[in-house]
Design an enzyme around this catalytic site. Structure first.
Site, PDB file in Angstrom:
ATOM      1  N   HIS A 113      -4.264  16.549   5.314  1.00  0.00           N
ATOM      2  CA  HIS A 113      -3.884  15.261   5.931  1.00  0.00           C
ATOM      3  C   HIS A 113      -2.507  14.796   5.483  1.00  0.00           C
ATOM      4  O   HIS A 113      -1.894  13.960   6.145  1.00  0.00           O
ATOM      5  CB  HIS A 113      -4.972  14.191   5.731  1.00  0.00           C
ATOM      6  CG  HIS A 113      -5.010  13.501   4.408  1.00  0.00           C
ATOM      7  ND1 HIS A 113      -5.931  13.818   3.425  1.00  0.00           N
ATOM      8  CD2 HIS A 113      -4.276  12.480   3.905  1.00  0.00           C
ATOM      9  CE1 HIS A 113      -5.756  13.026   2.387  1.00  0.00           C
ATOM     10  NE2 HIS A 113      -4.760  12.207   2.644  1.00  0.00           N
ATOM     11  N   SER A 147      -3.716  11.315  -2.846  1.00  0.00           N
ATOM     12  CA  SER A 147      -4.011  12.391  -1.908  1.00  0.00           C
ATOM     13  C   SER A 147      -3.138  13.583  -2.255  1.00  0.00           C
ATOM     14  O   SER A 147      -1.920  13.449  -2.376  1.00  0.00           O
ATOM     15  CB  SER A 147      -3.721  11.946  -0.476  1.00  0.00           C
ATOM     16  OG  SER A 147      -4.773  11.165   0.002  1.00  0.00           O
ATOM     17  N   ASP A 178      -9.657  20.078   3.032  1.00  0.00           N
ATOM     18  CA  ASP A 178      -8.461  19.252   3.250  1.00  0.00           C
ATOM     19  C   ASP A 178      -7.326  19.705   2.334  1.00  0.00           C
ATOM     20  O   ASP A 178      -6.956  19.014   1.400  1.00  0.00           O
ATOM     21  CB  ASP A 178      -8.826  17.786   3.001  1.00  0.00           C
ATOM     22  CG  ASP A 178      -7.728  16.836   3.470  1.00  0.00           C
ATOM     23  OD1 ASP A 178      -6.650  17.332   3.880  1.00  0.00           O
ATOM     24  OD2 ASP A 178      -7.934  15.616   3.416  1.00  0.00           O
TER      25      ASP A 178
END
Lengths: 722, 722
Positions: free
Chosen positions: B92, B656, B229
């Site tokens: 992402h 992230s 991810d």
């Protein structure tokens, strides 16, 4: 769907070892599929599996046993828990009685109810209690009337007539009992059950819905659960001990046996078993049936009921009196709607239809491996499949038209009145069961109870919605009603709903006295429309009998050859008769990396409490929780209270209210639901996720005694909250 | 919300003992709140808590350390995992780059991407990589410009100007670096960070979205998780090692340090730590702020974004090219929308606002217990509360008008162009940061990237929706725009959207060259409307500075007296600067009777796979799963593969892509999310449920090497899938 054990993934570490130990434990504590007829339990080696009493203590045709302490309460199960006819069952089983006694001013659903003494119990119209007294095989007697040359319809009617005849004979021989011939394996085995039937049943104690229905439809069919879904009723009989309608002179029924309550409850891993009256399962149905359920019937029901529930909800928003009228019907639709969604999901995820089709392919190969077998059974599976395909072809029409006179209560009343008049013209044994002399009074009582809750505005909206649905449906060529005519009639009728007199018992009574001819000449618009529509319902009823005749015969053959193939006896599908099932208090893994443990707590109730229905909690519970005042019911070593428990028994609807019995046969909880994954139980059992849900007896006792002060009931059961 | 341990309720039995053991274990393995500045980690006794390397191996201002192997990738974190500038981060985080390179015909989001060699990496416009080189306290230098007599606006502007000045000075002294003065405690402490800044970043490997975004918005913010991810990018510099814009002649960047990948992954209970660039937390904000978030801002965002997401979804339904244009924006709105819902739920359930108010009442009592303290700090909390009350009063208007030129991209482009023209007229240090000489090029690049995804029909619908929302809002008396006039202008503008030329880069370039006066005379209807609306945005910007000036000063006082009261040092709120956090691989109990375990498996992926987005799985994965071909990455003793892991570190957005490092400082996973209950982390930490989610390195390596054949990347990292 993930299974226990394999989802817990660790390389090493103490925590890892703990989990591995846990998985091993779980995998050794297998329970089994099976809602066993109680005469079959001796072969189960129950004492090896954890039972600490003899199977004959559970069922003994020649003596007093636990079965004598179990009863059927309408569609539910109950247990006698005192010598004075006190019954523990679910709050949702007593719901109709609580609703009936509720008004907007005296709202027993909202406030709960506790009868201060025996005289103050509330008579529960429409309720009946049955105790199984005996049962015996009557298959030969039933099937003796079947002749090879009969059509399928004739076959069904002959069997129906014979069953009614046997029931009447049994009741004539012993007027104190009610008899029922139950079909165990379709088209194969029939059993005559004899019941004591008690007609004076009274509400004794119900917690408020905030306890008895905590979590409502949100939590229904879900674990973890925090619902105190229990209530107490009491059975009454005439002074001479015979069954009688309600009278203030009646006395409490003295059961042959009552179940002992164990206020110490359960612990994880405990052996438990249930006795009860499970309703319907379809474990022996074919893949073609499952495909029909998955592709046609369940989606239809979900769609139809969602609309009806939303409509009733909207109608009740502004007026508690209206909401009360709808509450019982709405709740039962919501229950079926969510169960159907669970079943749809389960059928898809677990690929149950595909699995069953694969088994059937093996069976077909077995059949075809022998010429004689092939000749006898070669087409059975295919013909069954064709049968469901035929049903599927016209299902959209049939499901819609048959739900028309259910959705619109006014049409339902008109149908029942007209149908009763038609049937009354026949000899007793030829009538549909509901209209036989032995049943007709209760059928009419149910009609009047339903009429009591009739709400014209809702009914008009229901009718309009059904007209819209019907208008989108293709009528089959053999329908004896013309679509355009029917829609025009129904549209005209829709204007008459508000002014209709279904709220007037005298109006209904007057109609119930009329013959079909008199009804046809009546000026009531609903009766007039029904006089035109009734032949179509009769056609569909005959069609149903034809299909049953064919399917029962085919399933009879199927079970024969399946037994030959698998070299095993089967447990018959649930059919509302007395069954036993056993398992353990145990959690499960609904999905990868999630473990659900088997006992919930009052802390969980407090956590879920938002103050908004269905997550309200009475202040007294919050206060007692704050004071950690759990009396003798506290969880050992914890400042908390068990609320609900989860266990691996095999249950279905009808097991609601079943006693959860421990290894010694004492009552430790009351069964009320299944986990969401276990909605699929009706079609297939799976040890990994087939779990039932009950209220822990400690919670029921704490709520009854400590919270609502009905200490006298605890004393009656031989326990105390002090 | 239930806590660990106490939910597991058993009386006795082996299973009970196992669970008690489990609870004890869990309660002994406490992790801690804290996103620690890396210079603070020496005081944490990390080696006692499980770290097996020295804290100086993590951060060492005088030598090579793990921090040298960490980078910031736009708003995310990445790790160098080879000497040749290979970066592992989240799918992402690379999403915008993958989307930019995708067309309906060559859909890298759908198909994934793997560069066969170094030359084939895809330049990722708009991406930049920063490596923290050094940092030092500049609080005294910053605050020296503040004078007592300044208004709040003047105070904010003086501090802003000073920070920019220090940044320019540092960059002048060392042209190879980029400098940034970060505010650690509002109004109190400032730190100058120096970064190596790399502008040529290329996409090297991305799994298809069916892996990298498996579960999509349904599973986002949820555990159990089954998302791969991760992605690989590579940093490039000029041949002389200096930072440069993309050029085919650039060479891979050679980091001072790269992180070693440990292909053995983790086990439950392992000590882990993260390095990264967490974005924003509000742990030091007052109850009044939380009440504003709960009562005003979060509900506004949820409502606004739900509408925008539904609109974009609808627009993209029929046309994959349109869906691709919206994908990145939609995903980021969905992410914030669901996080905001989680935060609202968490604020309500955990009663965080009430808890903080109780702490503040104690602090206030402490303040008032001493006359001098009372004089200095007596009104601080009340004035802060008044500040948020003032913001709340006009929030409906301000949130709506400021989202107007975000919802409508055409208005946003016009605003940015007009704003840039206005700011260009000022001296560099006076400009808003985005328009300073050192930043303006990237600002304009972002504008053009956004314009590339402009879709007129969506934009028109967005504008119309915002007009409707604005028309329901009361404009404050001091607004410098008239409501009726603005609505009329916007309505007229709505007709011009479809014909607008925002898809034309030359059109934008031409506008970017114009002065404010020239723009005002332009015949573009968007620029014309913005020329009238811009003064209102300027007023709101000034109002913001005034509020910040006041709040920063008040919060500076608050932290002083809080430190005096609690006699402790605080960890500053996250602010996008380098931090370290530690914890353990461990599950949690989200509610009574539910335990979530910390490692998910490929079996779980297969179970969730429905074949419908976002639950599709590439056939090759299904096949390798069927063959149990997991190479060296299989879970020890299992025929399964770890997919995602859960651990008790303290993270927020910006983490992230952070490396999950084991006790030896080797990379065992890549952080990408938090559990739903942990969305509330931004406001408050809780050991019971604050859990972060990462992809297990074994899954990333298996997907990259075994599934998609990029074995050369594994070799580059020193591992192999054979």
């Amino acid at each position: 769907m993930r299974r226990n054990g394999s989802v817990v993934v660790m390389k090493f570490g103490l925590l890892g070892i703990v989990f591995v130990l846990l998985s091993l434990l779980v995998s050794h504590l297998q329970s089994e599929e099976g809602m066993f007829p109680v005469s079959d339990i001796y072969a189960l080696n129950l004492m090896e599996k954890g039972l600490e009493i003899s199977p004959t203590d559970i069922y003994n045709p020649d003596g007093i046993c636990l079965v004598d302490g179990i009863c059927r309460v309408n569609g539910c199960t109950g247990s006698f828990v005192s010598p004075e006819g006190l019954i523990i069952t679910n709050h949702h089983c007593a719901y109709r009685a609580i609703q009936n006694a509720s008004t907007a001013d005296n709202d027993l659903l909202a406030n709960g109810f506790s009868a201060p003494d025996r005289a103050a119990g509330i008579p529960s119209a429409g309720y009946g209690v049955r105790i199984t007294e005996s049962y015996g095989d009557v298959a030969a007697k039933v099937l003796s009337v079947v002749k090879a040359e009969m059509t399928f319809t004739e076959r069904t009617k002959a069997i129906e007539r014979r069953r009614k005849e046997l029931e009447k004979q049994a009741e004539a021989a012993n007027p104190a009992i009610r008899a029922e011939v139950a079909e165990m394996f379709a088209g194969k085995t029939y059993v005559l059950f004899e019941y004591t039937f008690i007609r004076d049943v009274r509400l004794v104690f119900a917690p408020p819905s905030s306890v008895g229905n905590f979590g409502g439809d949100v939590d229904n069919w879900e674990w973890p659960r925090h619902t105190g879904d229990f209530s107490f009723m009491r059975a009454y009989v005439a002074a001479d001990g015979s069954s009688a309608e309600y009278s203030p002179d009646n006395v409490p029924y003295q059961p042959k046996k009552h179940i002992k309550v164990d206020p110490r409850g359960v612990a994880a891993n405990d052996f438990v078993f249930l006795l009860g009256y499970p309703g319907r399962t379809a474990r022996h149905k074919t893949a073609a049936f499952l495909a029909y359920e998955e592709g046609v019937r369940l989606p239809f029901i979900v769609d139809l009921y969602q609309w009806q529930i939303a409509l009733m909800e909207e109608m009740g928003l502004e007026d508690r009196a209206v909401a009360l009228k709808h509450s019982s019907r709405m709740r039962s639709l919501a229950n079926v709607e969510k169960r159907s969604r669970g079943q749809l999901k389960g059928l898809k995820r677990a690929q149950i239809t595909a699995g069953r089709a694969a088994q059937e392919a093996q069976l077909q190969a077995f059949i075809e491996s022998d010429p004689q077998r092939s000749q006898n059974y070669g087409n059975v599976l295919q013909e069954i499949a064709q049968g469901y395909a035929d049903v599927g072809n016209t299902a959209d029409y049939e499901l819609t038209i048959s739900n028309l006179n259910n959705a619109s209560r006014a049409l339902y009343f008109a149908w029942l009145i007209y149908d009763a008049a038609m049937e009354r013209q026949k000899p007793d044994l030829e009538r549909e069961s509901a209209y036989m002399e032995r049943n007709v009074a209760r059928t009419m009582q149910r009609l009047k109870l339903a009429a009591k809750d009739w709400h014209p505005e809702t009914d008009q909206a229901m009718l309009q919605g059904m007209i819209e649905r019907l208008s989108g449906v293709t009528f089959p060529a053999d329908a004896v009603v013309d679509k355009a005519t029917l829609l025009a009639d129904l549209n005209a009728l829709s204007d008459d709903v508000i002014a209709a007199k279904w709220n007037d018992p005298d109006f209904i009574d007057a109609l119930l006295k009329k013959s079909p001819a008199e009804l046809s000449n009546s000026d009531d618009p609903f009766i007039q429309v029904m006089a035109k529509l009734h032949p179509e319902y009769s056609r569909l009823r005959e069609l149903g009998k034809q299909r049953s005749g064919k399917m029962d015969k085919l399933y009879g053959s199927l079970i024969e050859v399946k037994q030959d193939f698998l070299k095993t006896q089967f447990v018959p599908d649930a059919n509302g008769t007395l069954r036993m099932t056993f398992g353990r208090v145990e959690g499960y893994s609904p999905e990868d990396a999630v473990i659900k443990t088997p006992i919930t707590t009052l802390s969980g109730v407090i956590d879920k409490t938002t103050g908004v229905t269905p997550f309200q909690t009475p202040q007294r519970i919050v206060d007692l929780y704050g004071a950690k005042d759990f009396g003798p019911f506290a969880l050992p070593g914890k400042e908390d209270l068990a609320v609900a428990i989860l266990y691996s028994t095999d249950t279905t609807g009808g097991n609601s209210g079943s006693p959860i019995l421990n290894a010694k046969g004492n009552l430790v909880g009351v069964n009320f639901d299944r986990a969401f994954e276990a909605t699929i139980n009706d079609f297939a059992w799976n040890q990994s996720y087939s779990r039932s849900i009950g209220v822990d007896i400690r919670y029921a006792l704490w709520i009854t005694g400590k919270v609502f002060g009905a200490e006298h009931l605890l004393r009656e059961m031989g326990v105390s909250s002090q």
